[in-house]
Design a protein around this motif. Structure first.
Motif, PDB file in Angstrom:
ATOM      1  N   VAL A 181       0.832  -1.203   0.000  1.00  0.00           N
ATOM      2  CA  VAL A 181       0.000   0.000   0.000  1.00  0.00           C
ATOM      3  C   VAL A 181       0.867   1.253   0.000  1.00  0.00           C
ATOM      4  N   MET A 182       1.843   1.305   0.910  1.00  0.00           N
ATOM      5  CA  MET A 182       2.716   2.478   0.974  1.00  0.00           C
ATOM      6  C   MET A 182       3.649   2.552  -0.231  1.00  0.00           C
ATOM      7  N   SER A 183       4.032   1.401  -0.767  1.00  0.00           N
ATOM      8  CA  SER A 183       4.847   1.394  -1.982  1.00  0.00           C
ATOM      9  C   SER A 183       4.107   2.037  -3.144  1.00  0.00           C
ATOM     10  N   ALA A 184       2.799   1.782  -3.226  1.00  0.00           N
ATOM     11  CA  ALA A 184       2.000   2.382  -4.291  1.00  0.00           C
ATOM     12  C   ALA A 184       1.919   3.902  -4.125  1.00  0.00           C
ATOM     13  N   VAL A 185       1.823   4.364  -2.874  1.00  0.00           N
ATOM     14  CA  VAL A 185       1.792   5.817  -2.623  1.00  0.00           C
ATOM     15  C   VAL A 185       3.105   6.459  -3.058  1.00  0.00           C
ATOM     16  N   VAL A 186       4.234   5.830  -2.713  1.00  0.00           N
ATOM     17  CA  VAL A 186       5.540   6.367  -3.107  1.00  0.00           C
ATOM     18  C   VAL A 186       5.677   6.368  -4.619  1.00  0.00           C
ATOM     19  N   ALA A 187       5.277   5.267  -5.246  1.00  0.00           N
ATOM     20  CA  ALA A 187       5.403   5.162  -6.706  1.00  0.00           C
ATOM     21  C   ALA A 187       4.579   6.223  -7.419  1.00  0.00           C
ATOM     22  N   ALA A 188       3.417   6.583  -6.865  1.00  0.00           N
ATOM     23  CA  ALA A 188       2.566   7.586  -7.503  1.00  0.00           C
ATOM     24  C   ALA A 188       3.165   8.987  -7.386  1.00  0.00           C
ATOM     25  N   ALA A 189       3.862   9.265  -6.288  1.00  0.00           N
ATOM     26  CA  ALA A 189       4.377  10.622  -6.050  1.00  0.00           C
ATOM     27  C   ALA A 189       5.815  10.809  -6.517  1.00  0.00           C
ATOM     28  N   ALA A 190       6.602   9.737  -6.565  1.00  0.00           N
ATOM     29  CA  ALA A 190       8.025   9.864  -6.853  1.00  0.00           C
ATOM     30  C   ALA A 190       8.347  10.478  -8.209  1.00  0.00           C
ATOM     31  N   PRO A 191       7.629  10.150  -9.301  1.00  0.00           N
ATOM     32  CA  PRO A 191       7.988  10.757 -10.600  1.00  0.00           C
ATOM     33  C   PRO A 191       7.965  12.280 -10.580  1.00  0.00           C
ATOM     34  N   ALA A 192       7.051  12.880  -9.844  1.00  0.00           N
ATOM     35  CA  ALA A 192       6.947  14.338  -9.814  1.00  0.00           C
ATOM     36  C   ALA A 192       7.764  14.967  -8.694  1.00  0.00           C
ATOM     37  N   HIS A 193       7.919  14.268  -7.580  1.00  0.00           N
ATOM     38  CA  HIS A 193       8.540  14.876  -6.394  1.00  0.00           C
ATOM     39  C   HIS A 193       9.797  14.155  -5.919  1.00  0.00           C
ATOM     40  N   GLY A 194      10.239  13.123  -6.627  1.00  0.00           N
ATOM     41  CA  GLY A 194      11.424  12.388  -6.223  1.00  0.00           C
ATOM     42  C   GLY A 194      11.121  11.397  -5.107  1.00  0.00           C
ATOM     43  N   VAL A 195      12.127  10.578  -4.771  1.00  0.00           N
ATOM     44  CA  VAL A 195      11.934   9.570  -3.734  1.00  0.00           C
ATOM     45  C   VAL A 195      11.609  10.218  -2.395  1.00  0.00           C
ATOM     46  N   LEU A 196      12.307  11.301  -2.065  1.00  0.00           N
ATOM     47  CA  LEU A 196      12.064  11.958  -0.784  1.00  0.00           C
ATOM     48  C   LEU A 196      10.637  12.493  -0.708  1.00  0.00           C
ATOM     49  N   GLY A 197      10.149  13.079  -1.796  1.00  0.00           N
ATOM     50  CA  GLY A 197       8.767  13.567  -1.818  1.00  0.00           C
ATOM     51  C   GLY A 197       7.765  12.436  -1.716  1.00  0.00           C
ATOM     52  N   GLY A 198       8.039  11.323  -2.404  1.00  0.00           N
ATOM     53  CA  GLY A 198       7.144  10.173  -2.323  1.00  0.00           C
ATOM     54  C   GLY A 198       7.093   9.586  -0.937  1.00  0.00           C
ATOM     55  N   VAL A 199       8.272   9.476  -0.281  1.00  0.00           N
ATOM     56  CA  VAL A 199       8.317   8.978   1.089  1.00  0.00           C
ATOM     57  C   VAL A 199       7.558   9.922   2.020  1.00  0.00           C
ATOM     58  N   GLY A 200       7.715  11.231   1.803  1.00  0.00           N
ATOM     59  CA  GLY A 200       7.012  12.204   2.640  1.00  0.00           C
ATOM     60  C   GLY A 200       5.505  12.067   2.540  1.00  0.00           C
ATOM     61  N   LEU A 201       4.989  11.889   1.311  1.00  0.00           N
ATOM     62  CA  LEU A 201       3.543  11.723   1.140  1.00  0.00           C
ATOM     63  C   LEU A 201       3.061  10.443   1.828  1.00  0.00           C
ATOM     64  N   ALA A 202       3.846   9.362   1.700  1.00  0.00           N
ATOM     65  CA  ALA A 202       3.463   8.100   2.335  1.00  0.00           C
ATOM     66  C   ALA A 202       3.515   8.217   3.860  1.00  0.00           C
ATOM     67  N   VAL A 203       4.482   8.962   4.394  1.00  0.00           N
ATOM     68  CA  VAL A 203       4.554   9.171   5.850  1.00  0.00           C
ATOM     69  C   VAL A 203       3.317   9.930   6.319  1.00  0.00           C
ATOM     70  N   ALA A 204       2.867  10.919   5.531  1.00  0.00           N
ATOM     71  CA  ALA A 204       1.651  11.653   5.888  1.00  0.00           C
ATOM     72  C   ALA A 204       0.444  10.716   5.902  1.00  0.00           C
ATOM     73  N   ALA A 205       0.337   9.831   4.895  1.00  0.00           N
ATOM     74  CA  ALA A 205      -0.759   8.857   4.854  1.00  0.00           C
ATOM     75  C   ALA A 205      -0.670   7.910   6.041  1.00  0.00           C
ATOM     76  N   ASN A 206       0.543   7.508   6.393  1.00  0.00           N
ATOM     77  CA  ASN A 206       0.760   6.619   7.529  1.00  0.00           C
ATOM     78  C   ASN A 206       0.272   7.272   8.816  1.00  0.00           C
ATOM     79  N   THR A 207       0.609   8.546   8.999  1.00  0.00           N
ATOM     80  CA  THR A 207       0.183   9.284  10.198  1.00  0.00           C
ATOM     81  C   THR A 207      -1.337   9.369  10.269  1.00  0.00           C
TER      82      THR A 207
END
Length: 469
Positions: free
Chosen positions: A426-452
């Protein structure tokens, strides 16, 4: 009211664990720790296994999936089997299967043998975990002793998941990936040698036994297998991929059929009285969110450490040692927190602490100096998550007669396995959706927000439970 205050008011000493109960607890905790280690011990070793056995990169995921599918899909069935035919018997047979499967995996020279060994390890986990949890809850009376035992059990489960990542890297680097399998064999044999001497069998009298609900067993097992497969494939191939979508929809349909079957079954796999309990329903949802969020956070932070900070696999694994320490501390404190705040209070306190510690990680940046934030945050998050997990185990198994403890343990174990299994895709899919536009760090950040946000959903659900000591 705290245990000390209760003692002062009643004038009686607080209950203590006897010597025999200590041995029982040690045997069960060693087994549960070993099973938790198996969930993550091969993650770091996958590339080495692929090289050693000639397994293509795109098939390495099946080493993990072959274990996760039966481990999640058969837990509810085996929980009921333990109730009907004997918890100790199923516990011992599952451990014997685990030892044999681990030996076969460690000696495998062919990918098919290795995958088959992982399937057998998953089946063994599905049998041993609910049977062991039911043996634990029936060995300790409901109240402070059981809460303490469940706290230690939860701490070692979570610590085992973290230790698996570290141990897998150490064994693979210093010895061979095969030892990630073989390490189970002496531990399982030692437990098999001691357990029959200290564990008492617990099952209904012959006159009270009923036949297994076969239609319910087939629909729930098939539904869980399809659902876990669908969610796993969605993380690998994308949510719109036909294979992932078909498996997920099939799983949802079969689980819906299971609920319909159970309403009409003469001897249902899950007795309606268990499902009608608000504590069982809400408690298991809270537990699902707790396991999903913490195990997927390990995945997200692994991406951050390796892809952003460029840590090695071993260094990334060692970085999670503080998380393991946090979970151990949370587990050892859980019984005291429950005694002082009640179960709902412990769930709320733990959830809020985990949410705050996870939310802080949104500030992580690209430099190595951010470790000063990551390490204490993961430690605090581990403490909070373990308070939630122990609160979930107490909630989901309390207020039930001994004859239904296997079913309750099966439900709790199924919740645990599904949370561990689906969190990463689930979190991998969130990172994969955001990473192309915001990079790995941006994708991880979005997934951390979803996790919270998911942790806070669990906090809200905890407010719906009745407060009790």
């Amino acid at each position: 009211m705290s245990t000390v205050a209760q003692t002062e008011r009643t004038g009686r000493a607080a209950p203590r664990i006897t010597g025999r109960q200590t041995v029982v607890l040690a045997v069960l905790l060693v087994a549960q720790f070993m099973l938790a280690v198996d969930f993550s011990i091969l993650n770091v070793a996958l590339p080495a296994i692929g090289t050693g056995l000639g397994l293509p990169l795109d098939r390495l995921q099946w080493i993990a999936t072959a274990f996760a599918l039966p481990a999640a899909g058969f837990t509810l069935l085996f929980g009921r089997v333990a109730d009907l035919y004997g918890r100790r018997r199923l516990f011992l047979q599952g451990l014997a299967l685990l030892a044999a499967a681990s030996l076969a995996g460690g000696l495998a020279t062919d990918p098919a043998v290795l995958i088959a060994a992982r399937v057998a390890q998953g089946l063994a986990t599905a049998a041993v975990t609910p049977a062991g949890l039911a043996l634990l809850t029936t060995a300790f009376p409901e109240g402070p002793l059981r809460e303490k035992a469940l706290g230690l059990n939860g701490a070692l489960m979570s610590a085992g998941f973290t230790a698996g990542a570290i141990l897998g890297g150490v064994l693979t680097d210093l010895l061979s990936w095969r030892w990630a399998f073989l390490v189970n064999v002496p531990v399982a044999l030692a437990v098999l040698l001691i357990a029959p001497r200290v564990l008492a069998e617990s099952r209904p009298d012959a006159t009270a036994r009923v036949r297994l609900d076969l239609p319910g067993a087939l629909t729930v097992t098939g539904g869980l297998l399809a659902l876990v497969l669908g969610l796993t494939e969605a993380g690998r191939l994308g949510w719109s991929h036909p294979a992932a979508l078909t498996a997920t929809l099939l799983g949802v349909g079969l689980l819906g059929g299971f609920l319909a079957v159970e309403r009409r079954a003469a001897a249902p796999l899950v007795p309606p009285a268990v499902l009608r309990r608000r504590t069982v329903r809400i408690g298991n949802v809270i537990g699902l969110l707790a396991f999903l969020t913490e195990t997927s956070l390990v995945f997200l932070l692994t991406l951050y450490l390796q892809e952003v900070l460029h840590f090695s696999a071993l260094a990334a694994g060692l970085s999670f040692g503080v998380l393991g320490l946090g979970t151990v501390l949370g587990g050892t404190l859980a019984a005291r927190v429950i005694a002082r705040l009640g179960v709902r209070g412990a769930l709320l306190a733990g959830g809020l602490l985990q949410a705050a510690a996870t939310g802080v990680l949104l500030a992580l940046g690209p430099g190595g100096g951010w470790l000063w934030l990551l390490l204490p945050a993961t430690f605090a998050g581990g403490v909070g998550n373990m308070l939630v997990i122990v609160g979930f185990l107490v909630t989901a198994t309390s207020g039930l007669p001994d004859r239904e403890q296997g079913t309750a343990a099966g439900l709790a174990t199924m919740t645990q396995q599904i949370g561990i299994t689906v969190g990463t895709p689930v979190m991998s899919a969130v990172v994969a959706a955001a990473a192309p536009a915001h990079g790995v760090l941006g994708g991880v950040g979005l997934a951390v927000a979803a996790n919270t946000a998911l942790v806070l959903v669990g906090v809200f659900l905890a407010t719906r439970l009745a407060g009790r000591r």
